[in-house]
Design a protein around this motif. Sequence first.
Motif, PDB file in Angstrom:
ATOM      1  N   THR A   1     -35.678  -0.848  25.600  1.00  8.93           N
ATOM      2  CA  THR A   1     -35.528  -0.966  24.147  1.00  8.93           C
ATOM      3  C   THR A   1     -36.876  -1.160  23.455  1.00  8.93           C
ATOM      4  N   GLY A   2     -37.968  -1.027  24.205  1.00  3.91           N
ATOM      5  CA  GLY A   2     -39.300  -1.028  23.584  1.00  3.91           C
ATOM      6  C   GLY A   2     -39.985  -2.378  23.490  1.00  3.91           C
ATOM      7  N   LYS A   3     -39.497  -3.347  24.262  1.00  3.99           N
ATOM      8  CA  LYS A   3     -40.090  -4.691  24.183  1.00  3.99           C
ATOM      9  C   LYS A   3     -41.540  -4.703  24.667  1.00  3.99           C
ATOM     10  N   THR A  22     -41.449 -11.325  27.008  1.00  4.02           N
ATOM     11  CA  THR A  22     -40.410 -10.293  26.918  1.00  4.02           C
ATOM     12  C   THR A  22     -39.455 -10.508  28.086  1.00  4.02           C
ATOM     13  N   THR A  23     -38.185 -10.260  27.846  1.00  2.00           N
ATOM     14  CA  THR A  23     -37.195 -10.489  28.918  1.00  2.00           C
ATOM     15  C   THR A  23     -35.934  -9.650  28.730  1.00  2.00           C
ATOM     16  N   ASN A  24     -35.334  -9.298  29.861  1.00  2.00           N
ATOM     17  CA  ASN A  24     -34.037  -8.619  29.825  1.00  2.00           C
ATOM     18  C   ASN A  24     -32.895  -9.628  29.804  1.00  2.00           C
ATOM     19  N   LEU A  25     -33.246 -10.911  29.968  1.00  2.00           N
ATOM     20  CA  LEU A  25     -32.214 -11.948  29.915  1.00  2.00           C
ATOM     21  C   LEU A  25     -31.661 -12.037  28.496  1.00  2.00           C
ATOM     22  N   SER A  26     -30.394 -12.397  28.390  1.00  2.00           N
ATOM     23  CA  SER A  26     -29.793 -12.508  27.063  1.00  2.00           C
ATOM     24  C   SER A  26     -30.190 -13.839  26.426  1.00  2.00           C
ATOM     25  N   LEU A  27     -30.145 -13.873  25.113  1.00  2.00           N
ATOM     26  CA  LEU A  27     -30.461 -15.106  24.402  1.00  2.00           C
ATOM     27  C   LEU A  27     -29.490 -16.201  24.827  1.00  2.00           C
ATOM     28  N   ALA A  40     -34.338  -9.868  18.672  1.00  2.00           N
ATOM     29  CA  ALA A  40     -33.382  -9.123  19.490  1.00  2.00           C
ATOM     30  C   ALA A  40     -33.727  -7.647  19.499  1.00  2.00           C
ATOM     31  N   PHE A  41     -33.757  -7.077  20.683  1.00  2.00           N
ATOM     32  CA  PHE A  41     -34.038  -5.648  20.820  1.00  2.00           C
ATOM     33  C   PHE A  41     -32.770  -4.895  21.215  1.00  2.00           C
TER      34      PHE A  41
END
Length: 287
Positions: free
Chosen positions: A141-143, A229-234, A260-261
């Motif tokens: 998502t471009g993070k 940056t992380t793929n973990l959810s908030l 949020a991305f």
Amino acid sequence: MRGTDMQAAVTDMLAGLIQDGIAESGDYIDADTGLLMCGKCRSKKQTVVKLMGRTMKPSCLCRCKSEELEKEKQKRKDKELMEGISRLKSAGLQDRTFYGYTFANCDETHLCARYAHRYVGHFAEFQKNGQGLLFWGDVGTGKTFLAGCIANALMEKNIPVLMTSFPKLLNALGGLYSGEKNEYLKNLNHYQLLIIDDLGVERDTPYVLETVYLVIDERYKSGKPFIITTNLSLEKLQNPADLEHGRIYDRIMERCVPVAFSGKNYRTDKGSKNMENATGILRDEPT
Ligand SMILES: [Zn+2]
């Protein structure tokens, strides 16, 4: 003195000045003041100084000469700045692909991109408050791209930034004794901004967790901003599974404004007043 004698005296004086390297051909003596003038810009090359009853005529820079010097000085400065920036980039960008991550290559109609750009524009304020960003969302998502844009834009302003990842840090720290480890982590604080890409991809062992904690905690204590940056959810970051994850995530949530991305929802629900302030800065500026 008769006129012709006077003229001869002036011509002699000029010849003397040329010989001494003070005057150049084309320069002349002003008939009223008797001062040496530049033949090119027609401004003074000599000035009058009165000292203890005596009048002296020390040489000075004419207009064209001082403009020329100023230009050279600026050119030297620009060159030093460019060299400084390229040094910053080679130290701060651990991956060659990050060099291409710039706002020039970025579609800024995307809200996240605008937030990222504003973070750069208001960096001094965020720096003062030790506030960073948390880019969270799915893969692709471009993070990382936007984090890289921030890194490059700040370094172009001569601000030292390190963009790295936990796997890279773990690798670097792996072979060090505990004293060296502390030294290494403290040295990271020379960077005005620390960007750590991809939290959550590292292996979930006690050693790794402890090391991740040490990295985050050192930065947290320094009061300097960091971007994660992380793929973990908030949700996962706000509701950690255990204490070991919790002490890492809590520090991140306290210092980093969540962005949020997901494409649609931009949320900053968990946060102090400070955070809302920061979010205000990100949001308010007209585009
Ligand atoms: Zn001149």
